[in-house]
Design a protein around this motif. Structure first.
Motif, PDB file in Angstrom:
ATOM      1  N   GLY A  10       0.784  -1.229   0.000  1.00 30.86           N
ATOM      2  CA  GLY A  10       0.000   0.000   0.000  1.00 30.86           C
ATOM      3  C   GLY A  10       0.804   1.260   0.000  1.00 30.86           C
ATOM      4  N   MET A  11       2.102   1.173  -0.090  1.00 31.26           N
ATOM      5  CA  MET A  11       2.964   2.356  -0.071  1.00 31.26           C
ATOM      6  C   MET A  11       2.837   3.128  -1.376  1.00 31.26           C
ATOM      7  SD  MET A  11       7.082   2.386   0.533  1.00 31.26           S
ATOM      8  CE  MET A  11       8.036   3.885   0.436  1.00 31.26           C
ATOM      9  N   ALA A  12       2.694   4.443  -1.278  1.00 37.56           N
ATOM     10  CA  ALA A  12       2.615   5.293  -2.478  1.00 37.56           C
ATOM     11  C   ALA A  12       4.020   5.591  -2.979  1.00 37.56           C
ATOM     12  CB  ALA A  12       1.895   6.594  -2.150  1.00 37.56           C
ATOM     13  N   VAL A  13       4.207   5.529  -4.295  1.00 38.19           N
ATOM     14  CA  VAL A  13       5.521   5.756  -4.892  1.00 38.19           C
ATOM     15  C   VAL A  13       5.338   6.566  -6.172  1.00 38.19           C
ATOM     16  CG1 VAL A  13       6.578   3.650  -3.978  1.00 38.19           C
ATOM     17  CG2 VAL A  13       5.352   3.578  -6.155  1.00 38.19           C
ATOM     18  N   LYS A  14       6.464   7.091  -6.622  1.00 33.44           N
ATOM     19  CA  LYS A  14       6.532   7.726  -7.927  1.00 33.44           C
ATOM     20  C   LYS A  14       7.480   6.927  -8.802  1.00 33.44           C
ATOM     21  CE  LYS A  14       5.578  12.475  -6.422  1.00 33.44           C
ATOM     22  NZ  LYS A  14       6.110  13.879  -6.373  1.00 33.44           N
TER      23      LYS A  14
END
Length: 410
Positions: free
Chosen positions: A403-407
């Motif tokens: 669930g970690m947000a990344v770019k």
């Protein structure tokens, strides 16, 4: 005074009021402080520097054509070159120039070295002089023969008119016959001299050592100033070759198979080779031939195995293990293609035959368990948990979470 007493009375703590609050108020205060500290830690670790930027890789379908059949026999051997030569000179002489080094690739007929050619050039000059002398002598005999023919015609004319005796005519005819024989002998001498010149020219050409075929120099044996001989009887100071030339396109495997199991190996049988230097690299191979003789001391039979693909990492004398596969009909081989996908090994946390990957979906990481079927070079074969086209995160996988947000990097 009363005012002062009233003020002091307002500051006095009522013990009954303190007891009415109970011990739960302090715990709530500590809990609030812990929540604030956790929020500060999360902000410091993740929010202060913004959303992390990661690199990605894409899972691709495993290529068809591999053999999914089971191994019927495993054996060890070595990589050998079927075309290998110790290049030497045909003549015994001193090396004056060496034009190759170890690892150098050469073409067919390329000059590798030169031998001292002073004596060969002198012999060639002598042979050329003898040829010139033979040709001059031939010209002289031709002139004498032509003069003898003219003298014979005059003598025959006089004999017809009874002006000279028959003995004079016979003498003129004998002179012509002798010069004809001498002319033939001189012509033969010219031919011999011409061939001697060609022989000396060949000797001179033999002082230049050339590559018999295209390949790579693996050993350099001679240096300028050393004596070289095609024979091994030249003494300790005499080399027998300039260097060793190997045709890298002729590399294959030789394995010794126990004679009790040789019935499991047949020509044309598929196999998988693994170099000891690259144990995770599966190289498609095929049995070329089974040598029809056994080694009595080792009770083994030599089997030749050929590589189906060439690669510069394959070198002569490397150790290799060969897994002989079951031969399948073409229809079954087409149906039993290897399944799964291939992904970059850096995108998988491997634990035995299982692993963990992080799939990127809408710039959010999704933790997923996968099953590993093997490794080949820098890639891992995943047989369950992924499909071709899935985008996987690269980097320090221990820092990722579900669930970690990344770019994504461009």
């Amino acid at each position: 005074m009363n005012d002062t007493s009233n003020l002091l009375g307002q500051l006095r703590i009522d013990p009954s009021a303190r007891q009415s609050r109970g011990p739960g108020a302090g715990r709530w205060a500590l809990l609030a402080l812990a929540v604030v500290a956790a929020a500060a830690t999360i902000w410091l670790l993740f929010l202060r520097e913004g959303t992390p930027v990661i690199a990605t890789t894409t899972a691709r379908a495993a290529p068809a054509g591999g053999s999914a059949s089971a191994s019927v026999l495993d054996a060890s051997g070595y990589v050998v070159a079927r075309r290998r030569a110790t290049v030497s000179s045909k003549l015994t002489g001193k090396v004056v120039e060496v034009l190759v080094e170890e690892g150098m690739r050469v073409e067919e007929n390329q000059i590798l070295a030169r031998i001292d050619d002073i004596n060969a050039r002198a012999e060639l000059a002598l042979a050329q002089s003898r040829l010139d002398a033979a040709r001059a002598q031939l010209a002289e005999v031709r002139v004498q023969r032509d003069e003898a023919h003219r003298q014979l015609r005059r003598t025959r004319s006089l004999a017809e008119r009874k002006l000279v005796s028959e003995a004079a005519l016979d003498t003129a005819q004998a002179e012509v016959d002798a010069l004809e024989a001498r002319l033939a002998s001189t012509q033969a001498q010219v031919v011999v001299a011409e061939r001697a010149v060609r022989v000396q020219q060949r000797y001179l050409e033999d002082t230049v050592v050339r590559a018999p075929f295209a390949g790579v120099i693996t050993v350099k044996n001679a240096q300028p100033g050393e004596m070289i001989s095609p024979l091994s009887a030249g003494g300790d100071g005499t080399r027998t070759g300039i260097g060793t030339l190997v045709d890298m396109d002729s590399l294959e495997i030789e394995v010794d198979v126990n004679e009790n199991f040789i019935n499991r190996v047949t020509p044309g049988q598929p196999a998988i080779a693994r170099l000891n230097a690259y144990p995770d690299w599966e190289i498609p191979a095929e049995v070329i031939a089974v040598i029809p003789t056994a080694d009595r001391s080792k009770a083994t039979v030599t089997v030749r195995v050929g590589f189906k693909q060439k690669d510069p990492r394959i070198l002569p004398e490397m150790g290799v293990r060969v897994a002989f596969r079951e031969a399948q009909p073409p229809q079954q081989a087409e149906q039993r293609r290897p399944g799964g996908v291939l992904v970059d090994a850096a995108a998988v946390q491997i634990d035995g035959d299982t692993g963990v990957v992080f799939v990127v979906r809408d710039q959010t990481l999704e933790r997923r368990a996968v099953r590993i079927a093997g490794r080949s070079g820098g890639e891992v074969r995943v047989v369950s948990g992924l499909t071709a086209g899935d985008v996987l995160a690269l980097g320090d996988l221990s820092q990722f979470r579900d669930g970690m947000a990344v770019k994504l990097k461009p």
